[in-house]
Enzyme design. Sequence first.
Site, PDB file in Angstrom:
ATOM      1  N   ASP A  49      -7.735  -1.724   1.024  1.00 25.34           N
ATOM      2  CA  ASP A  49      -6.240  -1.766   1.376  1.00 25.34           C
ATOM      3  C   ASP A  49      -5.480  -0.931   0.111  1.00 25.34           C
ATOM      4  O   ASP A  49      -5.694  -0.736  -0.914  1.00 25.34           O
ATOM      5  CB  ASP A  49      -5.751  -2.946   1.435  1.00 25.34           C
ATOM      6  CG  ASP A  49      -6.149  -3.856   2.692  1.00 25.34           C
ATOM      7  OD1 ASP A  49      -7.061  -3.412   3.369  1.00 25.34           O
ATOM      8  OD2 ASP A  49      -5.648  -4.859   2.941  1.00 25.34           O
ATOM      9  N   HIS A 196      -9.456  -3.695  -2.589  1.00 24.06           N
ATOM     10  CA  HIS A 196      -8.206  -2.654  -2.751  1.00 24.06           C
ATOM     11  C   HIS A 196      -8.781  -1.228  -3.552  1.00 24.06           C
ATOM     12  O   HIS A 196      -9.555  -1.458  -4.538  1.00 24.06           O
ATOM     13  CB  HIS A 196      -7.000  -3.197  -3.298  1.00 24.06           C
ATOM     14  CG  HIS A 196      -6.371  -4.246  -2.696  1.00 24.06           C
ATOM     15  ND1 HIS A 196      -6.888  -5.910  -2.776  1.00 24.06           N
ATOM     16  CD2 HIS A 196      -5.180  -4.589  -2.064  1.00 24.06           C
ATOM     17  CE1 HIS A 196      -6.138  -6.345  -2.094  1.00 24.06           C
ATOM     18  NE2 HIS A 196      -5.108  -5.720  -1.634  1.00 24.06           N
TER      19      HIS A 196
END
Length: 285
Positions: A49, A196
């Site tokens: 992400d 992430h």
Amino acid sequence: MRLRSRVLSMIVALAAVVATGGPARADGPTGDIVYATRNGGKVVALTFDDGPSPDWTPKVLELLRRQQVRATFCLLGGQVQAHPELVRRIVADGHAVCNHTFKHDSLAGWTPGEIRADLTATNDAIRAAAGDPKLPIRYFRAPYGAWGASPQVAASLGMSALAWTMDPSDWDGSPAETLIQRLNAQIYPTAVALSHDGGGDRSPTLAAYQQLIPQWQQAGWGFELPATTGGPYPPACTAPAWRGRDSYLQGDRVSRNGHVYQARWWTRLEDPSGAWWVWADLGVC
């Protein structure tokens, strides 16, 4: 009776428009939230992400290419506009693309119309950066998991709402060793892992996966894409199509007959779907 039936149909259609901020797709995603991989077995889906990030996305891509793994990248519209070359690289490597809103806002209190405008702008930015107005964007992930009305709006735009079931909390500053412990404690067949590649220092995340991916592979784990709702759908390839007279270097990825392949070494002319000694099959798009 016929008139009454037509009126009822119009009311149902209008309700769909009001609920989603746009017309519902009869053959598209359902608005259900995805928590698993497309197929069963000892597989896990990796998702990243808040990118693309010029500091960490290239390093994550290098790792995934080295280990012959495909993942899903949940992209922010603002980051996409700032780093379009990284979007093109993600796409060229055959990874799946996910809409993560334009600026990582919580959508919990937004109206369907506001959500639709944000998701549409983000999709437009992703496709413009990729240089492909028809780039398949199969997934949407709400920041913070604050879904609100977004799953239904995303479905009306052709995207499945993508959640997660493994969360190492790699945003909290923990070292790689801690992230490894968390991920190993949470892994199970068909899990969807949230990590992430953007939004901060992702060196612990990178270091954790540098150790975990080969360890998992040696333990018999495979890697899949997340499920979609309302399908099945035909493969949605992002990697460039294989061309028989082009030359490819080790690590290059292509799509062919709905699959993504990675070259093991320099090659030319060999059709990926029939040359396993040259091309590694990374699975269905």
